[in-house]
Design a protein around this motif. Structure first.
Motif, PDB file in Angstrom:
ATOM      1  N   UNK A   1      -2.333  -5.195  -0.075  1.00  0.00           N
ATOM      2  CA  UNK A   1      -1.653  -5.125  -1.373  1.00  0.00           C
ATOM      3  C   UNK A   1      -2.367  -6.062  -2.338  1.00  0.00           C
ATOM      4  N   UNK A   2      -2.729  -5.530  -3.493  1.00  0.00           N
ATOM      5  CA  UNK A   2      -3.444  -6.321  -4.499  1.00  0.00           C
ATOM      6  C   UNK A   2      -2.713  -6.275  -5.830  1.00  0.00           C
TER       7      UNK A   2
ATOM      8  N   UNK B   1     -15.964  -2.141  -3.645  1.00  0.00           N
ATOM      9  CA  UNK B   1     -15.217  -1.312  -2.710  1.00  0.00           C
ATOM     10  C   UNK B   1     -15.356   0.152  -3.131  1.00  0.00           C
ATOM     11  N   UNK B   2     -15.541   1.025  -2.175  1.00  0.00           N
ATOM     12  CA  UNK B   2     -15.628   2.452  -2.459  1.00  0.00           C
ATOM     13  C   UNK B   2     -14.576   3.176  -1.627  1.00  0.00           C
ATOM     14  N   UNK B   3     -13.873   4.099  -2.262  1.00  0.00           N
ATOM     15  CA  UNK B   3     -12.738   4.764  -1.627  1.00  0.00           C
ATOM     16  C   UNK B   3     -13.009   6.251  -1.420  1.00  0.00           C
TER      17      UNK B   3
ATOM     18  N   UNK C   1     -13.853  -4.944   4.762  1.00  0.00           N
ATOM     19  CA  UNK C   1     -13.122  -4.483   3.577  1.00  0.00           C
ATOM     20  C   UNK C   1     -12.223  -5.596   3.055  1.00  0.00           C
ATOM     21  N   UNK C   2     -11.509  -6.257   3.973  1.00  0.00           N
ATOM     22  CA  UNK C   2     -10.625  -7.346   3.549  1.00  0.00           C
ATOM     23  C   UNK C   2     -11.423  -8.464   2.882  1.00  0.00           C
ATOM     24  N   UNK C   3     -12.564  -8.820   3.455  1.00  0.00           N
ATOM     25  CA  UNK C   3     -13.347  -9.925   2.896  1.00  0.00           C
ATOM     26  C   UNK C   3     -13.850  -9.612   1.492  1.00  0.00           C
ATOM     27  N   UNK C   4     -14.263  -8.370   1.267  1.00  0.00           N
ATOM     28  CA  UNK C   4     -14.686  -7.984  -0.079  1.00  0.00           C
ATOM     29  C   UNK C   4     -13.514  -8.034  -1.057  1.00  0.00           C
ATOM     30  N   UNK C   5     -12.379  -7.524  -0.612  1.00  0.00           N
ATOM     31  CA  UNK C   5     -11.205  -7.536  -1.475  1.00  0.00           C
ATOM     32  C   UNK C   5     -10.776  -8.963  -1.799  1.00  0.00           C
ATOM     33  N   UNK C   6     -10.746  -9.823  -0.780  1.00  0.00           N
ATOM     34  CA  UNK C   6     -10.293 -11.202  -0.984  1.00  0.00           C
ATOM     35  C   UNK C   6     -11.245 -11.984  -1.883  1.00  0.00           C
ATOM     36  N   UNK C   7     -12.504 -11.591  -1.902  1.00  0.00           N
ATOM     37  CA  UNK C   7     -13.496 -12.299  -2.716  1.00  0.00           C
ATOM     38  C   UNK C   7     -13.343 -11.991  -4.198  1.00  0.00           C
TER      39      UNK C   7
ATOM     40  N   UNK D   1      -2.340 -10.081  -2.191  1.00  0.00           N
ATOM     41  CA  UNK D   1      -1.053 -10.743  -1.955  1.00  0.00           C
ATOM     42  C   UNK D   1      -0.473 -10.393  -0.581  1.00  0.00           C
ATOM     43  N   UNK D   2      -1.043  -9.394   0.070  1.00  0.00           N
ATOM     44  CA  UNK D   2      -0.659  -9.091   1.453  1.00  0.00           C
ATOM     45  C   UNK D   2      -1.791  -8.319   2.096  1.00  0.00           C
ATOM     46  N   UNK D   3      -2.009  -8.553   3.388  1.00  0.00           N
ATOM     47  CA  UNK D   3      -3.003  -7.776   4.128  1.00  0.00           C
ATOM     48  C   UNK D   3      -2.706  -7.879   5.615  1.00  0.00           C
ATOM     49  N   UNK D   4      -2.887  -6.768   6.323  1.00  0.00           N
ATOM     50  CA  UNK D   4      -2.690  -6.783   7.759  1.00  0.00           C
ATOM     51  C   UNK D   4      -1.271  -7.171   8.128  1.00  0.00           C
TER      52      UNK D   4
END
Length: 487
Positions: free
Chosen positions: A161-162, A174-176, A373-379, A384-387
């Motif tokens: 969640x972002x 990130x590519x979806x 994916x999480x590391x790219x998003x967190x950077x 605000x939530x993950x995993x």
């Protein structure tokens, strides 16, 4: 719509032109009727066969987990709602379930761009194949918190969640494969539920919304992989925000419109007006609609517009940065052993399925297979939530979080479990003090209601400290005379 509330004259004129006189009259008659009450079961926590025999709710044709209730109960006082066993959602918005099941048959990385409060996000997660990852985003902070709560209550660990604007995703690298854009709109689909929506409607607001919607799609388009799918939806009826915007996406971004198979018995309406020339090439005679309109009076629900577009394979792919191995990926967290104890192995991943990540506010367990994916998003994004939120450090201890209690990845055998009744569950969900049996061991206790986990408390003997999140608590002090059990 009650008889003493009139729709805006400008809306009446435009809607009559778009719908035709007969369809518009039937639409207005539907607005005078009470809306359906519908829920969607969480397949990760319950199945339709688990409903008690005397609550044989009517199904919703396009969503296997959808159910129609005979009346609207006071959902606030049903602990199973707070446990994430079901979600209160109007039926037409569940149509994304049908679209996803038709289009996606292998794991994808998906983005729900404008996701709060989480109805379509959790529908999307339930419809996608296992192995998929869903990033749910909401740009407005308060709404993002509500989204995060609902995602955590659904309990699936393959979620992020972002809290960002669409343009921020360009920087995140990130590519979806799949993007759902349920864009902010003029809210004509809220007319029956919210009289304020009628007061706020104007032709100027319609045009403003249409422009905003185009800018949102333009901002996120580079983040969609070539060949990827974009689902565009609104809860409004006019063609400026619907068909005309789809035509704009086709003309300006080179998208290909994909027809959707629809059963005639669902009474879904196809494209209206002159705003979508591509609709002329749809296969409506074969049960394929170029776009889908759910109009009150014809199809159940409050109304939705949905279209599916594919990004052409010859579109330029976004530039990819080299995925460097980060130090955080190999660093052993002090809480790794705790994660191994508190969590089940994640699917077929086996050992090493989880990577523990420490943040300033919470310790998270991220499924290792999508750690990059999480590391790219967190950077680059505000995550605000993950995993799974494991817990909050307190001294040398880790106080388990509500996210863990509600997760389908929870290893229940790691905790003492206590089944509580309805009234005690409501006290707990109000974040009030509760009492446990003197025989209950001291320490962290997992509370369950009708077999479903609702949260943790810390039993210290003479009382139990309530660990339910302050921001999630039931705020009313009213207590119904009888227990509310929707299921």
């Amino acid at each position: 719509m009650s008889n003493d509330i009139a729709l805006p004259k400008a809306f009446e004129e435009s809607a009559k032109t778009l719908f035709g006189e007969a369809r518009y009259a039937q639409f207005c008659e539907a607005l005078r009727q009470a809306p359906q009450t519908t829920i969607r079961l969480n397949p990760f926590k319950i199945t339709g066969s688990e409903l008690v025999a005397d609550k044989n709710f009517a199904p919703i044709a396009w969503c296997g987990e959808g159910r129609v209730l005979p009346h609207r109960p006071d959902f606030t006082f049903d602990p199973l709602l707070h446990a994430g066993v079901y979600y209160v959602q109007e039926s037409s918005s569940m149509f994304i379930h049908h679209v996803v099941r038709h289009l996606v048959d292998s794991p994808v990385v998906a983005l729900d761009l404008c996701a709060a409060p989480g109805g379509k996000t959790t529908t999307l997660r339930a419809a996608l194949p296992e192995g998929s990852v869903v990033v749910a985003n909401e740009p407005i902070k308060v709404r993002a918190s509500i989204l995060s709560e609902n995602v955590q209550k659904q309990g699936h660990p393959d979620m992020v969640v972002t809290n960002n604007y669409p343009r921020d995703f360009r920087k995140a690298d990130l590519a979806f494969d799949f993007i759902l854009a349920d864009v902010p709109c003029s809210g004509e689909g809220m007319f029956r539920k919210d009289p304020q929506a009628i007061q706020e409607w104007s032709p100027q607001n319609v045009e403003k919304c249409a422009e905003l919607q185009r800018s949102i799609i333009e901002d996120i388009w580079p983040s969609l992989k070539p060949g990827g799918i974009l689902v565009y939806s609104t809860c409004t009826y006019n063609e400026h925000e619907d068909e005309k915007n789809i035509q704009w996406i086709i003309d300006q971004l080179g998208a290909q419109l994909i027809s959707i198979p629809v059963d005639p018995s669902w009474h879904v309406t196809s494209a209206l007006g002159t705003g979508l020339s591509a609709a002329k090439h749809g296969g409506e005679d074969e049960g394929l609609l170029p776009v889908c309109r759910f109009i009150p009076g014809f199809a159940p629900g409050e109304g939705i517009f949905m279209a599916v577009l594919r990004k052409q394979n010859n579109d330029e792919a976004p530039r990819r940065k080299k995925d460097r191995q980060s130090a955080a990926r190999t660093q052993q967290s002090a809480y790794a052993k705790v994660a191994n104890l508190w969590l089940q192995e994640n699917g077929a991943s086996g050992k090493g399925a989880w990577t523990v990540v420490e943040t300033p506010t919470i310790v998270r367990a991220i499924p290792t297979r999508w750690l990059p994916l999480y590391e790219k998003a967190a950077k680059s994004l505000h995550v605000i939530h993950a995993g799974v939120g494991l817990g909050v450090p307190k001294g040398k201890q880790l106080v388990p979080a509500a996210s863990l209690a509600l997760s389908t990845a929870l290893n229940r055998s790691a905790f003492t479990q206590v089944e509580i009744g309805w009234e005690q569950a409501i006290h707990y969900l109000r974040k009030e003090a509760i009492s446990l049996s003197p025989a209950t061991p001291q320490g962290i206790v997992l509370l369950t209601y009708r077999g479903q986990a609702i949260g943790f408390c810390k039993n210290i003997g003479n009382r139990a400290n309530n660990l339910y999140p302050q921001e999630w608590k039931i705020k009313t002090t009213h207590l119904p005379e009888q227990p509310i059990n929707v299921l």
